[in-house]
Design a protein around this motif. Structure first.
Motif, PDB file in Angstrom:
ATOM      1  N   ILE A 194     -13.889  14.874 -21.640  1.00 15.50           N
ATOM      2  CA  ILE A 194     -14.987  13.909 -21.568  1.00 15.50           C
ATOM      3  C   ILE A 194     -15.023  13.246 -20.197  1.00 15.50           C
ATOM      4  O   ILE A 194     -16.085  13.087 -19.595  1.00 15.50           O
ATOM      5  N   LYS A 195     -13.840  12.874 -19.692  1.00 16.75           N
ATOM      6  CA  LYS A 195     -13.815  12.231 -18.373  1.00 16.75           C
ATOM      7  C   LYS A 195     -14.138  13.245 -17.282  1.00 16.75           C
ATOM      8  O   LYS A 195     -14.752  12.891 -16.263  1.00 16.75           O
ATOM      9  N   ASN A 196     -13.708  14.478 -17.452  1.00 13.57           N
ATOM     10  CA  ASN A 196     -14.059  15.508 -16.472  1.00 13.57           C
ATOM     11  C   ASN A 196     -15.569  15.632 -16.331  1.00 13.57           C
ATOM     12  O   ASN A 196     -16.101  15.767 -15.223  1.00 13.57           O
ATOM     13  N   ILE A 197     -16.263  15.595 -17.458  1.00 18.98           N
ATOM     14  CA  ILE A 197     -17.726  15.669 -17.426  1.00 18.98           C
ATOM     15  C   ILE A 197     -18.299  14.469 -16.686  1.00 18.98           C
ATOM     16  O   ILE A 197     -19.228  14.590 -15.874  1.00 18.98           O
ATOM     17  N   GLU A 198     -17.710  13.306 -16.932  1.00 20.98           N
ATOM     18  CA  GLU A 198     -18.168  12.084 -16.267  1.00 20.98           C
ATOM     19  C   GLU A 198     -17.933  12.139 -14.763  1.00 20.98           C
ATOM     20  O   GLU A 198     -18.786  11.745 -13.962  1.00 20.98           O
ATOM     21  N   VAL A 199     -16.771  12.663 -14.369  1.00 23.45           N
ATOM     22  CA  VAL A 199     -16.388  12.658 -12.953  1.00 23.45           C
ATOM     23  C   VAL A 199     -16.959  13.861 -12.200  1.00 23.45           C
ATOM     24  O   VAL A 199     -17.471  13.727 -11.082  1.00 23.45           O
ATOM     25  N   TYR A 200     -16.861  15.050 -12.825  1.00 28.86           N
ATOM     26  CA  TYR A 200     -17.227  16.283 -12.126  1.00 28.86           C
ATOM     27  C   TYR A 200     -18.509  16.924 -12.647  1.00 28.86           C
ATOM     28  O   TYR A 200     -18.991  17.902 -12.047  1.00 28.86           O
ATOM     29  N   PRO A 260     -16.611  20.163 -17.986  1.00 31.05           N
ATOM     30  CA  PRO A 260     -15.426  19.840 -18.784  1.00 31.05           C
ATOM     31  C   PRO A 260     -14.106  20.213 -18.129  1.00 31.05           C
ATOM     32  O   PRO A 260     -13.052  19.717 -18.542  1.00 31.05           O
ATOM     33  N   THR A 261     -14.134  21.076 -17.125  1.00 28.92           N
ATOM     34  CA  THR A 261     -12.914  21.431 -16.399  1.00 28.92           C
ATOM     35  C   THR A 261     -13.100  21.084 -14.922  1.00 28.92           C
ATOM     36  O   THR A 261     -14.209  21.140 -14.390  1.00 28.92           O
ATOM     37  N   PRO A 262     -12.015  20.739 -14.240  1.00 31.64           N
ATOM     38  CA  PRO A 262     -12.151  20.343 -12.828  1.00 31.64           C
ATOM     39  C   PRO A 262     -12.473  21.529 -11.941  1.00 31.64           C
ATOM     40  O   PRO A 262     -11.991  22.650 -12.170  1.00 31.64           O
ATOM     41  N   PRO A 263     -13.271  21.334 -10.908  1.00 30.30           N
ATOM     42  CA  PRO A 263     -13.582  22.418  -9.976  1.00 30.30           C
ATOM     43  C   PRO A 263     -12.427  22.686  -9.018  1.00 30.30           C
ATOM     44  O   PRO A 263     -11.609  21.809  -8.747  1.00 30.30           O
ATOM     45  N   GLU A 264     -12.353  23.893  -8.524  1.00 28.48           N
ATOM     46  CA  GLU A 264     -11.372  24.224  -7.495  1.00 28.48           C
ATOM     47  C   GLU A 264     -11.854  23.682  -6.148  1.00 28.48           C
ATOM     48  O   GLU A 264     -13.054  23.555  -5.896  1.00 28.48           O
ATOM     49  N   TYR A 265     -10.904  23.351  -5.295  1.00 27.76           N
ATOM     50  CA  TYR A 265     -11.240  22.956  -3.930  1.00 27.76           C
ATOM     51  C   TYR A 265     -11.740  24.190  -3.179  1.00 27.76           C
ATOM     52  O   TYR A 265     -11.106  25.254  -3.226  1.00 27.76           O
ATOM     53  N   ASP A 266     -12.855  24.053  -2.503  1.00 31.58           N
ATOM     54  CA  ASP A 266     -13.460  25.172  -1.787  1.00 31.58           C
ATOM     55  C   ASP A 266     -12.826  25.274  -0.398  1.00 31.58           C
ATOM     56  O   ASP A 266     -13.259  24.615   0.551  1.00 31.58           O
TER      57      ASP A 266
END
Length: 417
Positions: free
Chosen positions: A330-336, A339-345
């Protein structure tokens, strides 16, 4: 972007402090026998960074900067050398050094004049700046939040190395450029100091234009090939560990003076755990570790960090990916927004990069560093240290670090000027 920048030389603050673990050093020396270590080493172990630099006759400045989210950072500066290149010069090339996990700016000065990288760089003609990440001994302040333990004070510690790279580094880099008038600077990072550089330039790629070169010492990013047993055993517990410490109201690790002194005094002086403590310090490489300097190293490290920094590395080990902090979905959706964090590009990290590594480094495995190099678009060189037994702590504590590494860094960076 709101930024409060407080600039000044903190003479009163510096003179009022001692090293992070001065209390423990006094107990350690007493237990080991006062005659075992020189008075000079003991004095250096008790002094904080500002007083230690000034003791050896180097010019010193401490600057306080406030990040957009209110963390108050202390940045240290050695503007010129003591014996060579020892006059102020606004045209000096600028270099910024960032420490690893649990560490501080002390990493770059504890080997002393003639050996420590900060002094080597100053004598070579660089304007030297040393960072301190939020939450460590020198940056353990906030405009409103309380860093001390307790259920009501956990908000201060809600950060990982993502925020250090995304918030702390741009605040410091912009200040250095504004203060020196130089449009670009060299960046030297050790371990987590490299992690945060990659975070900064992938999330905020405009900062790539502010660096001349990136000297990555044992960079910690990927853990695809790492076989270190302690990593493999601890990583699956990262979520549970964070949850437990949240429940007891404690998210600071290895920074609380009283806790460290109690633990080290009672468990690192005698018995089997004492042997483990010494093994960690010696890092299984006693030939290149000066045991007479143990009190000095213990006085300045560890310097503290947030549990979430360690948890973030645990996530990297578990997933074998270099990605942003994984909160609850839920917080991942709020922040990013997902639902899962993105990889650093990492394709956005375009600074000319030099990867320095040791084949005996079990914390930052050379195969993972090579894997990182494959992801970077402007990799200039992979540079293994000549001594094959060179390990993670040798980058900052090794008695031959100057010959094995530091002089090479100087040559590389001077070639740009």
């Amino acid at each position: 972007m709101l930024r409060l920048v407080l600039i000044g030389v903190l003479v009163a603050l510096a003179s009022a402090r001692r090293s992070p673990h001065a209390d423990y050093v006094e107990e350690y020396v007493k237990a080991e026998g006062a005659g075992r270590y020189s008075d000079n080493i003991i004095e250096d172990a008790l002094l904080d960074v500002p007083d230690l630099v000034k003791k050896y006759g180097y010019p010193f400045e401490a600057h306080t900067l406030t990040t957009p989210d209110g963390y108050i950072l202390e940045v240290h500066r050695i503007p010129h050398g003591r014996d060579q290149n020892n006059t102020p010069d606004s045209n000096k090339p600028v270099v910024f050094l960032m420490h690893g996990l649990y560490s501080s700016s002390a990493d770059y000065i504890v080997l002393g004049p003639g050996n420590a990288i900060a002094y080597v760089l100053a004598e070579a003609g660089f304007d030297v700046w040393l960072g301190n990440a939020r939450g460590n001994y020198y940056s353990r302040r906030h405009v409103t939040l309380n860093p001390n333990g307790g259920r009501g004070n956990l908000d201060f510690w809600q950060f990982s190395w993502d925020e250090i790279g995304n918030m702390d580094l741009p605040t410091v880099i912009d200040h250095i450029i504004e203060t020196t008038g130089q449009p670009k600077l060299h960046y030297i990072g050790h371990s987590q100091g490299c992690t945060t550089f990659l975070v900064l330039n992938s999330l905020r790629p405009e900062y790539n234009e502010k660096f001349v070169s990136f000297q990555a010492l044992a960079p910690a990013a990927f853990f695809v090939y790492n076989e270190d047993l302690s990593y493999r055993l601890a990583a699956p517990l990262e979520a549970v560990f964070e949850e437990i410490l949240n429940a007891v109201g404690y998210l600071e690790i290895l920074g609380n003076r009283e806790f460290f002194t109690f633990f080290a005094t009672n468990f690192c002086v005698d018995g089997l755990i004492a042997e483990a403590c010494h093994a960690i310090l010696n890092n299984a490489n006693p030939e290149y570790y000066n045991t007479t300097m143990t009190p000095l190293f213990l006085g300045h490290a560890p310097a503290g960090a947030s549990v979430l920094q360690m948890t973030h590395y645990g996530q990297s080990i578990n997933t074998k990916k270099f990605r942003r902090y994984n909160h609850l979905p839920i917080k991942n959706i709020e922040v990013y927004g997902r639902p899962t964090p993105p990889e650093y590009d990492l394709s956005k990290v375009t600074v000319p990069t030099y990867l320095h590594f040791g084949y005996a480094d079990v914390q930052a495995d050379y195969r993972d560093i090579n894997y990182l190099g494959d992801q970077l678009p402007n990799l200039v060189a992979r540079m293994p240290v000549d001594r094959v037994s060179f390990n993670h702590l040798d980058f900052v504590w090794g008695i031959d670090a100057k010959e094995q590494l530091y002089l090479k860094l100087v040559d590389i960076m001077l070639s740009y000027h």
